[in-house]
Design a protein around this motif. Structure first.
Motif, PDB file in Angstrom:
ATOM      1  N   ASP A 314       1.065  -1.476  -0.057  1.00  0.00           N
ATOM      2  CA  ASP A 314       0.211   0.175  -0.144  1.00  0.00           C
ATOM      3  C   ASP A 314       0.852   0.631  -0.240  1.00  0.00           C
ATOM      4  OD1 ASP A 314       0.666   0.378   2.845  1.00  0.00           O
ATOM      5  OD2 ASP A 314      -1.253  -0.507   3.708  1.00  0.00           O
ATOM      6  N   ALA A 315       0.432   2.405  -0.359  1.00  0.00           N
ATOM      7  CA  ALA A 315       1.137   3.409  -0.167  1.00  0.00           C
ATOM      8  C   ALA A 315       1.645   3.970   0.983  1.00  0.00           C
ATOM      9  CB  ALA A 315      -0.113   5.178  -0.785  1.00  0.00           C
ATOM     10  N   SER A 316       1.102   3.578   1.770  1.00  0.00           N
ATOM     11  CA  SER A 316       2.371   3.942   2.953  1.00  0.00           C
ATOM     12  C   SER A 316       3.255   3.136   2.915  1.00  0.00           C
ATOM     13  CB  SER A 316       1.237   3.246   4.355  1.00  0.00           C
ATOM     14  OG  SER A 316       0.784   2.224   4.978  1.00  0.00           O
ATOM     15  N   GLY A 317       3.844   1.681   2.791  1.00  0.00           N
ATOM     16  CA  GLY A 317       5.013   1.350   2.436  1.00  0.00           C
ATOM     17  C   GLY A 317       4.214  -0.407   3.406  1.00  0.00           C
ATOM     18  N   LEU A 318       3.682  -0.441   3.565  1.00  0.00           N
ATOM     19  CA  LEU A 318       3.089  -1.715   4.128  1.00  0.00           C
ATOM     20  C   LEU A 318       2.692  -2.817   3.110  1.00  0.00           C
ATOM     21  CD1 LEU A 318       2.324  -3.458   6.867  1.00  0.00           C
ATOM     22  CD2 LEU A 318      -0.233  -2.334   6.512  1.00  0.00           C
ATOM     23  N   ALA A 319       3.297  -3.968   3.405  1.00  0.00           N
ATOM     24  CA  ALA A 319       3.269  -4.602   2.659  1.00  0.00           C
ATOM     25  C   ALA A 319       2.909  -6.516   3.164  1.00  0.00           C
ATOM     26  CB  ALA A 319       4.254  -5.240   1.087  1.00  0.00           C
ATOM     27  N   ILE A 320       1.826  -7.197   2.206  1.00  0.00           N
ATOM     28  CA  ILE A 320       1.683  -8.621   2.403  1.00  0.00           C
ATOM     29  C   ILE A 320       1.690  -9.780   1.804  1.00  0.00           C
ATOM     30  CG2 ILE A 320      -0.522  -7.840   2.106  1.00  0.00           C
ATOM     31  CD1 ILE A 320      -0.985  -9.990   4.377  1.00  0.00           C
ATOM     32  N   THR A 321       2.280 -11.084   1.703  1.00  0.00           N
ATOM     33  CA  THR A 321       1.283 -11.643   0.391  1.00  0.00           C
ATOM     34  C   THR A 321       1.185 -13.120   1.763  1.00  0.00           C
ATOM     35  OG1 THR A 321       4.320 -12.056   0.098  1.00  0.00           O
ATOM     36  CG2 THR A 321       2.857 -14.201  -0.949  1.00  0.00           C
ATOM     37  N   LEU A 322      -0.051 -12.632   1.030  1.00  0.00           N
ATOM     38  CA  LEU A 322      -1.204 -13.697   1.290  1.00  0.00           C
ATOM     39  C   LEU A 322      -1.836 -14.976   0.910  1.00  0.00           C
ATOM     40  CD1 LEU A 322      -3.965 -12.446   3.910  1.00  0.00           C
ATOM     41  CD2 LEU A 322      -4.710 -14.401   2.056  1.00  0.00           C
ATOM     42  N   MET A 323      -1.458 -16.209   1.332  1.00  0.00           N
ATOM     43  CA  MET A 323      -1.466 -17.454   0.712  1.00  0.00           C
ATOM     44  C   MET A 323      -2.826 -18.367   1.378  1.00  0.00           C
ATOM     45  SD  MET A 323       1.943 -18.314  -0.948  1.00  0.00           S
ATOM     46  CE  MET A 323       1.253 -19.464  -2.524  1.00  0.00           C
ATOM     47  N   THR A 324      -3.731 -18.894   0.993  1.00  0.00           N
ATOM     48  CA  THR A 324      -4.950 -19.376   0.724  1.00  0.00           C
ATOM     49  C   THR A 324      -4.854 -20.535   0.169  1.00  0.00           C
ATOM     50  OG1 THR A 324      -6.648 -18.450   0.210  1.00  0.00           O
ATOM     51  CG2 THR A 324      -6.623 -17.359   2.625  1.00  0.00           C
ATOM     52  N   SER A 325      -5.204 -21.767   1.136  1.00  0.00           N
ATOM     53  CA  SER A 325      -5.911 -22.794   0.153  1.00  0.00           C
ATOM     54  C   SER A 325      -6.130 -24.109   1.064  1.00  0.00           C
ATOM     55  CB  SER A 325      -4.173 -23.672  -0.007  1.00  0.00           C
ATOM     56  OG  SER A 325      -4.095 -24.740  -0.987  1.00  0.00           O
ATOM     57  N   VAL A 326      -7.187 -25.075   0.009  1.00  0.00           N
ATOM     58  CA  VAL A 326      -7.562 -26.273  -0.156  1.00  0.00           C
ATOM     59  C   VAL A 326      -6.844 -27.278  -0.124  1.00  0.00           C
ATOM     60  CG1 VAL A 326     -10.294 -25.226   0.134  1.00  0.00           C
ATOM     61  CG2 VAL A 326      -9.269 -26.627  -1.730  1.00  0.00           C
TER      62      VAL A 326
END
Length: 490
Positions: A314-326
């Protein structure tokens, strides 16, 4: 590494924020959340909920969640939302099965779903917008319908036998007449569950009708998942594990995932020349990866699966790699009556009784989902993930080899042909691999695994999402063409 963003092979460039995810509808909705002042985590939850609607063979509220979060100061943290084995699962039950292992689609393969709790845990710590706002787009798509994407449609058809074996799943996912690309699919049952979650929080899932119905479905299929398992589920935040490779600090999720396999391989490769023009470089990478996977099998558990990945900055520099799975496509195949989702089969990742990864009540199995990131000079440099079970750590190593060691443009690095170890010596090679590299692999003793190869859009070789901070401070995003996804920024 300098990237001159002047061609499609470099990826998408933006100044403020970036989304790379597995479906255009998910990317569009995530960007809207960011535009409204939502955080990267808000946008990732929005995208992930949509992926559970539009790509039901890969993910959904019957599955698990893991995340790598990197704030602007570089102090990364991981979230482990993987579910545990039912309290009633015993080693004796598994001893009685063929090979002393839980088969992929067996009723005992069902573990407690962790995705919904994960959404709320992440939102409580990093969210900015009201949670109900985040689920609204997914609810609208489940209720009003969406056009099935091409690669999704191919996988749906390919894995039709999985849903055909269960009456609830067969009806829900149209076994016998599965949607083709462009067909409209609706899931009003799932929409109703998501509405309840949006209104009443995680209790609507873990203490409500979904838990009761899931326990009923498990029991009817010969499983042991109970309502009490839902009530007992918790996720946890942990520090990442790391290794240095070509000036980057690579961050992986700790066990029960096999992220340690990536770090073992990269540590072995770091002191080597790794010349791009030498086919032996790929042989060295495959050998290092085989050793890393062997280390993970001994110290964590056993590998395989299908997953979705979203990377957002995001614009504030906060980053996420989010993964979900069955886990495997359509998970266990066991549908939850009246609730619009299937239960995962992550318990098939347990090894035999007596192994460090052997089954036990309330135990988390070896998990193939590994969201990752990299730091440069202590600050966020990239967030990335590669879906595809045992392909995930192998994809990490191959991407980092191309991007960090060779300086390849981002999209070109994602699009490049890959290899996949199916065992220590059996190696599948994707079409388009230069012949000198193929010859080097075979000369080194890596055999062609029987029955392997392309699977519904080359997903045997993974599907990657990545967002990188360029040297000028802008963001570059790329989405793997092996999936239906896109990268978009603002």
């Amino acid at each position: 590494m300098n990237l001159h963003i002047n061609a499609a092979e470099h990826g998408v460039r933006a100044q403020n924020c970036m989304v790379a995810t597995g479906h255009p509808l998910a990317a569009e909705a995530a960007l809207k959340v960011l535009a409204e002042g939502g955080s990267a985590i808000d946008a990732a939850i929005t995208a992930d909920a949509i992926l559970g609607v539009v790509e039901p063979m890969a993910t959904g509220i019957g599955g698990d969640l893991l995340a790598m979060i990197v704030p602007s100061d570089g102090k990364a943290i991981t979230y482990n939302g993987t579910g545990r084995a039912p309290a009633a699962l015993t080693a004796d039950q598994v001893e009685a099965l063929p090979g002393r292992r839980i088969p992929e689609r067996h009723a005992l393969s069902v573990t407690t779903p962790g995705a919904v709790r994960g959404w709320f845990d992440l939102h409580a710590r990093f969210g900015r917008l009201d949670f109900a706002r985040l689920l609204a787009p997914a609810i609208a798509l489940a209720e009003g319908g969406f056009a099935v994407a091409p690669i999704c449609a191919r996988e749906w058809k390919l894995f039709e036998p999985v849903i055909a074996r269960d009456l609830v799943s067969a009806k829900l996912y149209r076994a016998g007449a599965v949607p083709a690309a462009g067909d409209i699919f609706t899931n009003p049952e799932l929409a109703a569950v998501l509405k309840a979650i949006a209104a009443d929080g995680p209790a609507a899932f873990y203490e409500g009708e979904p838990a009761r119905a899931a326990a009923e479905a498990s029991k009817a299929s010969g499983g042991v998942l109970a309502e009490a398992d839902f009530r007992a589920h918790t996720g946890d935040f942990r520090d990442p594990v790391s290794a240095v490779f070509r000036g980057l600090t690579v961050l992986e999720c700790p066990p029960n995932t096999h992220g340690v396999a990536v770090l073992e391989a990269l540590s072995a490769l770091e002191p080597l020349a790794l010349r791009r023009d030498d086919p032996e470089t790929m042989v060295l990478a495959a050998r290092a990866m085989a050793a890393g996977l062997a280390h993970a099998r001994k110290t964590v558990a056993d590998p395989a699966g299908n997953t979705v990945c979203t990377v957002i900055v995001d614009a504030s520099g906060l980053a996420i790699t989010l993964m979900t799975s069955v886990f495997k496509r359509f998970g266990s195949g066991i549908g939850v009556p009246g609730c619009g989702f299937v239960l995962q089969n992550r318990g098939s990742g347990f090894a035999e009784p007596g192994h460090i990864n052997g089954p036990a009540p309330g135990k988390r199995p070896y998990h193939t989902v590994v969201p990752a990131a990299a730091l440069k000079d202590g600050c966020f440099h990239a967030g990335f993930g590669v879906v595809g079970g045992a392909m995930q750590p192998q994809g990490h190593v191959q991407l980092l080899l191309r991007i960090a060691a060779w300086g390849e443009p981002l999209q070109a690095a994602l699009d490049a042909p890959r290899w996949r170890l199916e065992s220590d010596t059996a190696l599948a090679i994707e079409a388009g691999t230069p012949q000198p590299i193929v010859d080097a692999f075979r000369a080194a003793g890596f055999t062609d695994p029987a029955g392997s190869g392309e699977l519904a859009g080359r997903s045997d070789f993974g599907g990657a999402q990545i967002v990188m901070r360029a040297s000028d401070g802008s963001l570059i995003g790329a989405s793997d063409k092996r999936k239906d996804g896109v990268a978009r920024g603002a």
